[in-house]
Write a protein that holds these residues in place. Sequence first.
Motif, PDB file in Angstrom:
ATOM      1  N   SER A  58     -13.950  -8.659  11.757  1.00  0.00           N
ATOM      2  CA  SER A  58     -13.934  -7.656  10.692  1.00  0.00           C
ATOM      3  C   SER A  58     -14.261  -6.303  11.296  1.00  0.00           C
ATOM      4  O   SER A  58     -15.158  -6.191  12.136  1.00  0.00           O
ATOM      5  N   THR A  75     -11.681  -0.842   5.699  1.00  0.00           N
ATOM      6  CA  THR A  75     -11.875  -1.999   6.567  1.00  0.00           C
ATOM      7  C   THR A  75     -10.536  -2.579   7.005  1.00  0.00           C
ATOM      8  O   THR A  75      -9.489  -2.263   6.434  1.00  0.00           O
ATOM      9  N   THR A  85      -5.630  -7.733   6.474  1.00  0.00           N
ATOM     10  CA  THR A  85      -6.160  -7.482   5.134  1.00  0.00           C
ATOM     11  C   THR A  85      -7.287  -6.476   5.244  1.00  0.00           C
ATOM     12  O   THR A  85      -7.862  -6.278   6.322  1.00  0.00           O
ATOM     13  N   GLY A  86      -7.611  -5.850   4.130  1.00  0.00           N
ATOM     14  CA  GLY A  86      -8.728  -4.917   4.157  1.00  0.00           C
ATOM     15  C   GLY A  86      -8.832  -4.101   2.887  1.00  0.00           C
ATOM     16  O   GLY A  86      -8.164  -4.374   1.882  1.00  0.00           O
ATOM     17  N   PHE A  87      -9.663  -3.080   2.987  1.00  0.00           N
ATOM     18  CA  PHE A  87      -9.931  -2.161   1.887  1.00  0.00           C
ATOM     19  C   PHE A  87      -9.571  -0.771   2.372  1.00  0.00           C
ATOM     20  O   PHE A  87      -9.980  -0.373   3.475  1.00  0.00           O
ATOM     21  N   ASN A  91      -8.202   0.677  -2.951  1.00  0.00           N
ATOM     22  CA  ASN A  91      -7.481  -0.574  -3.183  1.00  0.00           C
ATOM     23  C   ASN A  91      -7.607  -1.511  -1.988  1.00  0.00           C
ATOM     24  O   ASN A  91      -7.822  -1.066  -0.856  1.00  0.00           O
ATOM     25  N   THR A  92      -7.437  -2.797  -2.266  1.00  0.00           N
ATOM     26  CA  THR A  92      -7.331  -3.759  -1.175  1.00  0.00           C
ATOM     27  C   THR A  92      -5.871  -3.850  -0.779  1.00  0.00           C
ATOM     28  O   THR A  92      -4.975  -3.545  -1.577  1.00  0.00           O
ATOM     29  N   SER A  94      -2.840  -5.913   2.037  1.00  0.00           N
ATOM     30  CA  SER A  94      -2.500  -6.948   3.011  1.00  0.00           C
ATOM     31  C   SER A  94      -1.135  -6.601   3.590  1.00  0.00           C
ATOM     32  O   SER A  94      -0.335  -5.904   2.964  1.00  0.00           O
ATOM     33  N   THR A 113      -3.277  -3.388  -4.184  1.00  0.00           N
ATOM     34  CA  THR A 113      -3.656  -3.488  -5.582  1.00  0.00           C
ATOM     35  C   THR A 113      -3.400  -2.122  -6.213  1.00  0.00           C
ATOM     36  O   THR A 113      -3.121  -1.148  -5.511  1.00  0.00           O
ATOM     37  N   GLU A 125      -7.277   7.259   1.194  1.00  0.00           N
ATOM     38  CA  GLU A 125      -6.590   5.981   1.314  1.00  0.00           C
ATOM     39  C   GLU A 125      -5.157   6.176   1.828  1.00  0.00           C
ATOM     40  O   GLU A 125      -4.693   5.435   2.696  1.00  0.00           O
TER      41      GLU A 125
END
Length: 160
Positions: A58, A75, A85-87, A91-92, A94, A113, A125
């Motif tokens: 991570s 992340t 995957t991450g944030f 939003n998250t 993938s 998301t 973001e």
Amino acid sequence: MIRRLGYAALLAAMAAPLLLPTDAQAQRRQQMPSREELGQQAPAVQQQQEKTFPLGASWSAVMLNGKPIADRRATLQVDANLRGTGFGGCNTFSASAYPLRQQGFAVGPLALTKRNCDKGQAEFERAYLTALRGTRNWDLVDGKLVLKGAAGELRFDRGF
């Protein structure tokens, strides 16, 4: 058949002088001493050990395009199935994430998301995911993961 052999013999006769070294080439080879004759050893070829991408770890973003990330959180994790995957700050996400040879890296289209975010979060973001999607190379430098591409550079510390 005789005609074919005639052409083959003619081609061989024409090509032979091209394959043989000229007198000047032969003299240059004779004049140049080898490394052993000079008392030098040939330098050892050093091959760099190919680094292994840390799958399953991570990571938390700490820098984006040379600027520290202090008030935002982003992340990344790439699993053994090559799924990233991450944030992203709001939003998250993938995506397919492929560590390649010679420390190359490719990130496929992102799935996100759809949370509503304030303007600052949305801008951060967008910049983070643009840099991530544009990544072409990765490296581990002093325990930090560094992703570089045409859209910018990301630096990550190991997360929990």
